[in-house]
Scaffold this motif. Structure first.
Motif, PDB file in Angstrom:
ATOM      1  N   GLU A 130      22.946 -11.351   4.132  1.00 40.72           N
ATOM      2  CA  GLU A 130      23.003  -9.972   3.592  1.00 40.72           C
ATOM      3  C   GLU A 130      23.647  -9.101   4.677  1.00 40.72           C
ATOM      4  O   GLU A 130      24.206  -7.941   4.560  1.00 40.72           O
ATOM      5  CB  GLU A 130      21.525  -9.561   3.297  1.00 40.72           C
ATOM      6  N   MET A 131      23.251  -9.748   6.006  1.00 37.91           N
ATOM      7  CA  MET A 131      23.632  -8.734   7.210  1.00 37.91           C
ATOM      8  C   MET A 131      25.412  -8.818   7.332  1.00 37.91           C
ATOM      9  O   MET A 131      25.914  -7.794   7.574  1.00 37.91           O
ATOM     10  CB  MET A 131      23.335  -9.131   8.726  1.00 37.91           C
ATOM     11  N   GLN A 132      25.914 -10.074   7.026  1.00 43.39           N
ATOM     12  CA  GLN A 132      27.106 -10.191   6.890  1.00 43.39           C
ATOM     13  C   GLN A 132      27.906  -9.260   5.891  1.00 43.39           C
ATOM     14  O   GLN A 132      29.043  -8.684   5.826  1.00 43.39           O
ATOM     15  CB  GLN A 132      27.728 -11.586   6.657  1.00 43.39           C
ATOM     16  N   LEU A 133      27.456  -9.194   4.575  1.00 42.99           N
ATOM     17  CA  LEU A 133      27.538  -8.367   3.476  1.00 42.99           C
ATOM     18  C   LEU A 133      27.455  -6.935   3.700  1.00 42.99           C
ATOM     19  O   LEU A 133      28.656  -6.100   3.646  1.00 42.99           O
ATOM     20  CB  LEU A 133      26.559  -8.802   2.430  1.00 42.99           C
ATOM     21  N   LEU A 134      26.403  -6.338   4.405  1.00 41.60           N
ATOM     22  CA  LEU A 134      26.290  -5.198   4.846  1.00 41.60           C
ATOM     23  C   LEU A 134      27.445  -4.863   5.709  1.00 41.60           C
ATOM     24  O   LEU A 134      27.917  -3.578   5.610  1.00 41.60           O
ATOM     25  CB  LEU A 134      24.965  -5.015   5.771  1.00 41.60           C
ATOM     26  N   LYS A 135      27.805  -5.424   6.603  1.00 42.34           N
ATOM     27  CA  LYS A 135      28.790  -5.326   7.750  1.00 42.34           C
ATOM     28  C   LYS A 135      30.217  -5.128   7.165  1.00 42.34           C
ATOM     29  O   LYS A 135      31.216  -4.332   7.343  1.00 42.34           O
ATOM     30  CB  LYS A 135      28.857  -6.214   8.788  1.00 42.34           C
ATOM     31  N   ALA A 136      30.459  -6.231   6.166  1.00 39.83           N
ATOM     32  CA  ALA A 136      31.523  -6.046   5.382  1.00 39.83           C
ATOM     33  C   ALA A 136      31.911  -4.986   4.378  1.00 39.83           C
ATOM     34  O   ALA A 136      32.724  -4.272   4.634  1.00 39.83           O
ATOM     35  CB  ALA A 136      31.661  -7.286   4.543  1.00 39.83           C
ATOM     36  N   ILE A 137      30.786  -4.260   3.751  1.00 43.51           N
ATOM     37  CA  ILE A 137      30.831  -3.453   3.212  1.00 43.51           C
ATOM     38  C   ILE A 137      31.298  -1.857   4.152  1.00 43.51           C
ATOM     39  O   ILE A 137      31.871  -1.102   3.731  1.00 43.51           O
ATOM     40  CB  ILE A 137      29.579  -3.019   2.332  1.00 43.51           C
ATOM     41  N   MET A 138      30.522  -1.857   5.322  1.00 42.33           N
ATOM     42  CA  MET A 138      30.801  -0.825   6.270  1.00 42.33           C
ATOM     43  C   MET A 138      32.203  -0.851   6.630  1.00 42.33           C
ATOM     44  O   MET A 138      32.612   0.226   7.102  1.00 42.33           O
ATOM     45  CB  MET A 138      29.575  -0.772   7.187  1.00 42.33           C
ATOM     46  N   ALA A 139      32.868  -1.904   6.868  1.00 37.78           N
ATOM     47  CA  ALA A 139      34.031  -1.917   7.507  1.00 37.78           C
ATOM     48  C   ALA A 139      35.057  -1.666   6.359  1.00 37.78           C
ATOM     49  O   ALA A 139      36.240  -0.909   6.525  1.00 37.78           O
ATOM     50  CB  ALA A 139      34.414  -3.525   7.855  1.00 37.78           C
ATOM     51  N   VAL A 140      34.793  -1.839   5.099  1.00 32.88           N
ATOM     52  CA  VAL A 140      35.715  -1.421   4.273  1.00 32.88           C
ATOM     53  C   VAL A 140      35.430   0.140   3.838  1.00 32.88           C
ATOM     54  O   VAL A 140      36.388   1.111   3.549  1.00 32.88           O
ATOM     55  CB  VAL A 140      35.455  -2.032   2.712  1.00 32.88           C
ATOM     56  N   SER A 141      34.449   0.567   3.723  1.00 30.48           N
ATOM     57  CA  SER A 141      34.233   2.039   3.350  1.00 30.48           C
ATOM     58  C   SER A 141      32.853   2.626   4.111  1.00 30.48           C
ATOM     59  O   SER A 141      31.817   2.078   4.142  1.00 30.48           O
ATOM     60  CB  SER A 141      34.114   2.337   1.856  1.00 30.48           C
ATOM     61  N   ASN A 142      33.143   3.989   4.827  1.00 34.52           N
ATOM     62  CA  ASN A 142      31.815   4.524   5.113  1.00 34.52           C
ATOM     63  C   ASN A 142      31.430   5.707   4.374  1.00 34.52           C
ATOM     64  O   ASN A 142      30.560   6.248   4.731  1.00 34.52           O
ATOM     65  CB  ASN A 142      32.033   4.995   6.637  1.00 34.52           C
ATOM     66  N   ASN A 143      31.902   5.501   3.016  1.00 33.81           N
ATOM     67  CA  ASN A 143      31.547   6.790   1.951  1.00 33.81           C
ATOM     68  C   ASN A 143      30.708   5.804   1.023  1.00 33.81           C
ATOM     69  O   ASN A 143      31.066   5.589  -0.102  1.00 33.81           O
ATOM     70  CB  ASN A 143      32.738   7.238   1.428  1.00 33.81           C
ATOM     71  N   LYS A 179      32.199  -8.994 -10.469  1.00 34.00           N
ATOM     72  CA  LYS A 179      32.503  -9.927  -9.147  1.00 34.00           C
ATOM     73  C   LYS A 179      33.770  -9.333  -8.615  1.00 34.00           C
ATOM     74  O   LYS A 179      34.769  -9.169  -9.449  1.00 34.00           O
ATOM     75  CB  LYS A 179      32.616 -11.523  -9.507  1.00 34.00           C
ATOM     76  N   LEU A 180      33.785  -9.078  -7.369  1.00 35.96           N
ATOM     77  CA  LEU A 180      35.108  -8.584  -6.695  1.00 35.96           C
ATOM     78  C   LEU A 180      35.838  -9.581  -6.479  1.00 35.96           C
ATOM     79  O   LEU A 180      35.476 -10.868  -5.946  1.00 35.96           O
ATOM     80  CB  LEU A 180      34.746  -8.053  -5.498  1.00 35.96           C
ATOM     81  N   PHE A 181      37.338  -9.701  -6.366  1.00 34.80           N
ATOM     82  CA  PHE A 181      38.072 -10.834  -6.580  1.00 34.80           C
ATOM     83  C   PHE A 181      39.172 -10.739  -5.504  1.00 34.80           C
ATOM     84  O   PHE A 181      39.812 -11.581  -5.365  1.00 34.80           O
ATOM     85  CB  PHE A 181      38.756 -11.568  -7.827  1.00 34.80           C
ATOM     86  N   THR A 182      39.291  -9.475  -4.858  1.00 37.10           N
ATOM     87  CA  THR A 182      40.201  -9.292  -4.119  1.00 37.10           C
ATOM     88  C   THR A 182      39.708  -8.465  -2.805  1.00 37.10           C
ATOM     89  O   THR A 182      38.792  -7.764  -3.020  1.00 37.10           O
ATOM     90  CB  THR A 182      41.627  -8.735  -4.772  1.00 37.10           C
ATOM     91  N   GLY A 183      40.386  -8.281  -1.582  1.00 38.45           N
ATOM     92  CA  GLY A 183      39.760  -7.417  -0.735  1.00 38.45           C
ATOM     93  C   GLY A 183      38.823  -8.023   0.195  1.00 38.45           C
ATOM     94  O   GLY A 183      38.494  -9.397   0.266  1.00 38.45           O
TER      95      GLY A 183
END
Length: 188
Positions: free
Chosen positions: A95-108, A123-127
């Motif tokens: 979940e920490m990796q997920l959180l950091k991945a989300i924040m790296a993609v968007s801070n909005n 399910k996200l399949f790209t990016g």
């Protein structure tokens, strides 16, 4: 029993509006901490300004061993660690990796309690978030996806193009058709 030299992610509940102060204090102790931030446009009577605010109000993520827990608890801005079963709860690395991945993609991003989202499981399949699952929510400006951070019982809301997701056919076990409609919809 856990070896005291093992380090894990934990979630600290802070005093109101003291997340950045606690982050600085933890850093001064040479301990690892993570505070996801997002930009927000603040309106005052005479001006508008972009400010950075924590994604999760009153929460700070810390990477500690057992001894570090007591050092952080002694800091003035710390209220307590999030507990389950009487002990500080370990925040899963995935979940920490997920959180950091989300924040790296968007801070909005916005937080929403997980039980308030409605819509198709996707399910996200790209990016950068490829492989993660979430819930598609209606939004007047476009499409948003809620991705659950289950240990906090919250979801992060972020903009994702429809072309980056596919619907998962299995209905979510989280939503029961007998629940009132208000608990199954996304709040705008």
């Amino acid at each position: 029993m856990t070896n005291e030299t093992d380090k894990h992610w934990y979630v600290v509940y802070t005093q109101p509006n003291a997340e950045k102060k606690l982050l600085l204090a933890v850093s001064k102790l040479h301990l690892t901490a993570y505070l996801p931030l997002r930009e927000e446009l603040k309106q005052w009577s005479d001006r508008r300004k972009k400010i950075t605010v924590p994604v999760f109000k009153s929460y700070l993520f810390v990477y500690l061993d057992y001894a570090g827990i007591h050092r952080v608890k002694a800091l003035p801005a710390c209220v307590d660690f999030i507990h389950f079963g009487g002990y500080p709860s370990i925040f899963p690395d995935a979940e920490m990796q997920l959180l950091k991945a989300i924040m790296a993609v968007s801070n909005n991003v916005q937080t929403k309690p997980s039980h308030l989202v409605k819509g198709d499981r996707i399910k996200l399949f790209t990016g950068a978030l490829s492989g993660y699952e979430g819930v598609l929510c209606a939004d007047p400006q476009g499409k948003k996806v809620a991705i659950a951070i289950s240990k906090l019982n919250m979801s992060l809301m972020l903009d994702v193009p429809l072309a980056h997701m596919v619907k998962i056919d299995t209905p979510s076990a989280r939503f029961n058709q007998s629940q009132p409609d208000i608990t199954r919809r996304c709040y705008e």
